[in-house]
Design a protein around this motif. Structure first.
Motif, PDB file in Angstrom:
ATOM      1  N   ALA A 144      44.850  40.371  43.152  1.00 10.99           N
ATOM      2  CA  ALA A 144      43.651  39.557  44.586  1.00 10.99           C
ATOM      3  C   ALA A 144      44.017  37.875  44.962  1.00 10.99           C
ATOM      4  O   ALA A 144      44.328  37.562  43.647  1.00 10.99           O
ATOM      5  CB  ALA A 144      42.400  39.624  44.457  1.00 10.99           C
ATOM      6  N   PRO A 145      43.734  37.654  46.228  1.00 14.56           N
ATOM      7  CA  PRO A 145      44.079  35.537  46.754  1.00 14.56           C
ATOM      8  C   PRO A 145      42.543  35.233  45.745  1.00 14.56           C
ATOM      9  O   PRO A 145      41.495  35.383  45.232  1.00 14.56           O
ATOM     10  CB  PRO A 145      43.485  35.696  47.788  1.00 14.56           C
ATOM     11  CG  PRO A 145      43.761  37.281  48.621  1.00 14.56           C
ATOM     12  CD  PRO A 145      43.732  38.204  47.397  1.00 14.56           C
ATOM     13  N   LEU A 146      43.040  34.188  45.187  1.00 14.43           N
ATOM     14  CA  LEU A 146      43.012  33.386  43.539  1.00 14.43           C
ATOM     15  C   LEU A 146      42.360  32.108  44.461  1.00 14.43           C
ATOM     16  O   LEU A 146      43.037  31.598  44.442  1.00 14.43           O
ATOM     17  CB  LEU A 146      43.295  32.853  42.848  1.00 14.43           C
ATOM     18  CG  LEU A 146      42.873  32.644  41.443  1.00 14.43           C
ATOM     19  CD1 LEU A 146      41.956  33.047  41.293  1.00 14.43           C
ATOM     20  CD2 LEU A 146      43.363  32.400  40.201  1.00 14.43           C
ATOM     21  N   ARG A 205      45.995  41.822  48.745  1.00 11.88           N
ATOM     22  CA  ARG A 205      46.855  40.216  47.740  1.00 11.88           C
ATOM     23  C   ARG A 205      47.165  39.203  49.171  1.00 11.88           C
ATOM     24  O   ARG A 205      47.137  38.303  48.612  1.00 11.88           O
ATOM     25  CB  ARG A 205      48.713  41.065  46.981  1.00 11.88           C
ATOM     26  CG  ARG A 205      48.257  42.114  46.185  1.00 11.88           C
ATOM     27  CD  ARG A 205      50.036  41.481  45.984  1.00 11.88           C
ATOM     28  NE  ARG A 205      50.259  41.089  44.424  1.00 11.88           N
ATOM     29  CZ  ARG A 205      50.092  41.501  43.302  1.00 11.88           C
ATOM     30  NH1 ARG A 205      49.161  42.819  43.175  1.00 11.88           N
ATOM     31  NH2 ARG A 205      50.329  41.004  42.441  1.00 11.88           N
ATOM     32  N   VAL A 206      46.133  39.648  49.856  1.00 16.37           N
ATOM     33  CA  VAL A 206      46.264  38.740  50.856  1.00 16.37           C
ATOM     34  C   VAL A 206      45.108  38.974  51.466  1.00 16.37           C
ATOM     35  O   VAL A 206      44.721  40.372  51.882  1.00 16.37           O
ATOM     36  CB  VAL A 206      47.203  38.197  52.264  1.00 16.37           C
ATOM     37  CG1 VAL A 206      46.353  37.528  53.642  1.00 16.37           C
ATOM     38  CG2 VAL A 206      48.803  37.597  51.566  1.00 16.37           C
ATOM     39  N   GLY A 262      36.982  48.963  51.060  1.00 19.90           N
ATOM     40  CA  GLY A 262      37.252  48.121  52.140  1.00 19.90           C
ATOM     41  C   GLY A 262      37.005  46.983  52.552  1.00 19.90           C
ATOM     42  O   GLY A 262      37.294  46.682  54.191  1.00 19.90           O
ATOM     43  N   ILE A 263      36.675  46.650  51.871  1.00 22.12           N
ATOM     44  CA  ILE A 263      36.181  44.901  51.695  1.00 22.12           C
ATOM     45  C   ILE A 263      37.054  44.105  51.366  1.00 22.12           C
ATOM     46  O   ILE A 263      37.862  44.189  50.465  1.00 22.12           O
ATOM     47  CB  ILE A 263      34.981  44.725  50.917  1.00 22.12           C
ATOM     48  CG1 ILE A 263      33.722  45.437  51.467  1.00 22.12           C
ATOM     49  CG2 ILE A 263      34.238  43.206  51.622  1.00 22.12           C
ATOM     50  CD1 ILE A 263      33.407  46.071  52.480  1.00 22.12           C
ATOM     51  N   GLN A 264      37.927  42.490  52.202  1.00 21.93           N
ATOM     52  CA  GLN A 264      38.299  41.907  51.583  1.00 21.93           C
ATOM     53  C   GLN A 264      37.742  41.017  51.108  1.00 21.93           C
ATOM     54  O   GLN A 264      36.201  40.512  51.099  1.00 21.93           O
ATOM     55  CB  GLN A 264      38.970  41.065  52.745  1.00 21.93           C
ATOM     56  CG  GLN A 264      39.889  42.244  53.851  1.00 21.93           C
ATOM     57  CD  GLN A 264      40.502  41.125  54.815  1.00 21.93           C
ATOM     58  OE1 GLN A 264      41.122  40.876  54.835  1.00 21.93           O
ATOM     59  NE2 GLN A 264      39.830  40.244  56.144  1.00 21.93           N
ATOM     60  N   ARG A 265      38.316  40.447  50.227  1.00 14.98           N
ATOM     61  CA  ARG A 265      37.907  39.351  49.077  1.00 14.98           C
ATOM     62  C   ARG A 265      38.867  38.718  48.762  1.00 14.98           C
ATOM     63  O   ARG A 265      40.095  38.579  48.339  1.00 14.98           O
ATOM     64  CB  ARG A 265      37.177  40.401  47.621  1.00 14.98           C
ATOM     65  CG  ARG A 265      37.999  40.587  47.098  1.00 14.98           C
ATOM     66  CD  ARG A 265      38.851  42.397  47.260  1.00 14.98           C
ATOM     67  NE  ARG A 265      40.172  42.175  46.117  1.00 14.98           N
ATOM     68  CZ  ARG A 265      41.136  42.456  46.335  1.00 14.98           C
ATOM     69  NH1 ARG A 265      41.932  41.854  46.922  1.00 14.98           N
ATOM     70  NH2 ARG A 265      42.081  43.171  45.164  1.00 14.98           N
ATOM     71  N   GLY A 292      46.216  33.561  50.256  1.00 14.81           N
ATOM     72  CA  GLY A 292      47.145  35.040  49.229  1.00 14.81           C
ATOM     73  C   GLY A 292      48.439  34.452  48.940  1.00 14.81           C
ATOM     74  O   GLY A 292      49.054  33.984  49.674  1.00 14.81           O
ATOM     75  N   GLU A 293      49.011  35.107  48.131  1.00 14.49           N
ATOM     76  CA  GLU A 293      50.167  35.253  48.150  1.00 14.49           C
ATOM     77  C   GLU A 293      51.569  35.189  48.715  1.00 14.49           C
ATOM     78  O   GLU A 293      51.165  36.240  49.603  1.00 14.49           O
ATOM     79  CB  GLU A 293      50.846  37.393  47.066  1.00 14.49           C
ATOM     80  CG  GLU A 293      51.881  36.657  46.167  1.00 14.49           C
ATOM     81  CD  GLU A 293      51.683  38.748  45.561  1.00 14.49           C
ATOM     82  OE1 GLU A 293      51.389  38.898  44.960  1.00 14.49           O
ATOM     83  OE2 GLU A 293      52.609  39.163  45.840  1.00 14.49           O
ATOM     84  N   GLY A 294      52.634  34.684  48.439  1.00 12.09           N
ATOM     85  CA  GLY A 294      53.259  34.478  50.113  1.00 12.09           C
ATOM     86  C   GLY A 294      52.720  33.666  51.102  1.00 12.09           C
ATOM     87  O   GLY A 294      54.108  32.896  51.955  1.00 12.09           O
TER      88      GLY A 294
END
Lengths: 432, 432
Positions: free
Chosen positions: B283-285, B38-39, B253-256, B55-57
């Protein structure tokens, strides 16, 4: 009773038919909204000018404030600003002059073709010397003078009463009062120990407004001046008072609207708007901003546009322009233009939701088609501020696409891939 | 698997601790958000630069696009714009160059102290000559080159597939495609009849991104280019595809992060944001705008700020700056500054809600106190863009109040009425 409401007893008045036409509404619908007090049409009969309907179902209107101050007292400049505001779509003007020959400046603003509002206490305090030295007779005399000059709506801070001052003390705010009119009344009450005469003698006030057919704008003298103060009780205490006064005014046959805050956190705008609407039987709501952060002086026109757009979504009907120099200086003409445009865009964005999907599509389809067709003339025609758009586009030369993507323009590529033909319009322009 | 996520298996990585500190969050909280996808923290290990958590938070971040085009190809100017963007608070940069020496311009942007993103297909198309002449090997070669140059995140339009093209045909839009990368892929697919290789060979793409520790920004090639097109199905078809690809990328395992629309009516922003969040497991938007009307070219920075603020309220994490010249011309430096500031203000307004009441009060109380105290230096210090505020205020001379109300300043009057004492700070400044 205002003659507009009186006329409603025997049919749909001409002013309502005219406004309905401008709004694209059925006259019967606007008529009902006026009769129910959910729409106000300010029009002092002493002047003949364009008017507009403000409230539920109507386009969101934008007011622009102009006026002299002691530090910057140039009536010519204020007239120039008023003209610039109207040229950029302002629906109404307010003359907030507090220095120089106030009546003369007012008369010059009143010569313009738009509904005009004022705040009589500014002139009354100037004539008294200070708020503490004000007397009731002078205030009412100034109110009458504004009415007889042809002012269409008066901001009167009737809700700033002794109760509100007590609440200010018992539930204090960082900034006790930021409304200029509100501050004058508080200073006057604290100096005299007496009730605000606009509250104590509200019925007498209504008589004057009735006689002159002038709309009352119930001022929000207790509006929070910081998002940090938005949850303090002074604001809601005033909402309740304004709700009662709004009902009294309308039952007397006086058209009115309600002024709302002010500085309000982004997520609190919605319930504040709805609460005021509820307490005032859906009276038209006029918002100052709202400003959803205090931390962007210099950009308060953008902050106000963000707050204004969300406020319209929840029911605000009338937005007051906020200029980039808000909180910092008396605005210059170019700042009035920027502020007016930002407010008009926010109001229009509100309209796209309020007026419904079909209306929105009717408004927006032309631009989408013009972009698809790479038809720049039509784009400028569809733009709210097309002249400004043209200046930006043409500074890099007259191009088929724009200088952002140039030949790699997505629209051009897709037109070719999808075999979208040039329109007659384009062929006519000899672009093939 | 990205090394950041690998490190998470044995404890809280240093990068997370550092970002948590900058965000004012407990490291454990940010750690959980990263582990849950989420981040995202973009940081190509080939460069050492400031990074940030998206991302979130977290604070809402702002990206600023720069880059050459064929019509305006001046790398020095693009570097100047990038610097101006960072000076005004941009959190990340994207180099969208599509003309001149693209690799050289990219390297100059990569020399800056910020996460940098690119859109490799722009360079690939430029090297191929046209979208139709593109070949898969070239595209993947360019992607590898961007990775080895140290780019932190790549926008890859993996969701623009044959299915999306079919939907474009069966449920047509006025503007079929307005994303430049999206248009290239559509043109390529229509010319070759073959599937988009970024979709067909998504796992291979993930291998490259894994090897180089580069974040994937799942591009929204089907974003509506007009509010009139927002309800057509191409957009949601792509959301569904991006949702699937987002899950695959993260399980690899890829951040997106996910890119979102585009042009969306004001009242539809909320559910679009929430829908994308839902389909992508939060996911971060990253939003382009959103623009809530098409009709204000020249003022799209304000339209984008209105759309962006409401989007943040519903969960958007990352806003792309929109400049006043959007849809019209390649922006000038001063327009990058205005656009960056408008986006940062919108992001901050989003933060005031996302971070909760206590955080908001902590951010805003200083300005309220400074205004109460008529302490201008402190006001400029508390302002997001204090230098600009000072310029406006001081043009009328250094006054105790501002030239809007002058001696009739509400704050001054109320201070006197309430007997609010001058602060030590004010006395120290010798204003008594």
């Amino acid at each position: 009773m205002h003659s507009l409401l009186k006329e409603c007893q025997t049919g749909i008045p001409k002013a309502i038919r005219q406004c309905a036409k401008e709004e694209g509404l059925a006259p019967e619908r606007l008529f009902r909204a006026v009769v129910l007090g959910r729409v106000t049409i300010p029009a002092n009969p002493l002047r003949r000018h364009r008017t507009c309907a403000i409230g539920e179902g109507c386009r969101v209107k934008v007011n622009v404030n102009v006026g002299t101050s002691a530090e910057r007292c140039n009536p010519d400049l204020e007239v120039e600003k008023a003209k610039a505001a109207l040229d950029n779509g302002a629906d109404t003007l307010m003359d907030l002059s507090s220095a120089g020959d106030i009546p003369e400046t007012r008369r010059r603003i009143l010569a313009m073709d738009a509904p005009v509002g004022t705040v009589p206490i500014y002139e009354a305090v100037r004539r008294a010397g200070s708020a503490a030295d004000l007397d009731t007779d002078l205030l009412f005399r100034v109110i009458r003078e504004h009415c007889t000059d042809g002012v269409d709506f008066l901001t009167l801070h009737c809700g700033v009463n002794l109760e509100a001052v007590e609440v200010l003390k018992s539930d204090p705010r960082i900034l006790p009062v930021v409304s200029r009119g509100g501050a004058f009344h508080v200073a006057w009450m604290l100096a005299s120990g007496e009730e605000n005469p606009l509250y104590a003698e509200f019925d007498y006030l209504l008589e004057i407004l009735d006689e002159h057919e002038v709309v009352i704008s119930l001022g929000d003298g207790m509006r929070p001046g910081s998002v940090c103060d938005a949850e303090r009780m002074a604001k809601t205490t005033e909402y309740l008072t304004l709700g009662k006064l709004s009902k009294r005014a309308f039952s007397y046959g006086i058209q009115r609207f309600i002024e709302g805050p002010g500085h309000i956190p982004f997520d609190q705008v919605g319930h504040n708007v709805r609460m005021i609407k509820e307490l005032t039987d859906g009276a038209p709501l006029y918002l100052l901003g709202p400003l959803v952060t205090d931390r962007a002086p210099g950009y308060d026109h953008i902050v106000g546009a963000i707050g204004g757009a969300i406020a319209c979504l929840h029911g605000a009907d009338f937005l007051c322009m906020v200029s980039p120099s808000e909180h910092l200086a008396l605005p210059r003409t170019e700042e009035i233009v920027e502020g007016t445009r930002a407010a008009k865009i926010a109001a229009y964005i509100g309209d796209t939701v309020r007026r419904g999907h079909e209306w929105q599509m009717g408004q927006e389809t032309g631009m989408a088609e013009a972009r698809r067709d790479l038809d720049w003339e039509r784009q400028f025609g569809e733009a709210i501020y097309g002249g400004h758009a043209r200046e930006i586009h043409e500074r890099d030369g007259v191009l088929e696409t724009c200088s952002m993507c140039g030949e790699l323009c997505a629209i051009r590529i897709i037109r070719e891939s999808f075999g979208i033909k040039k329109t007659d319009r384009e062929r006519g322009a000899g672009r093939d």
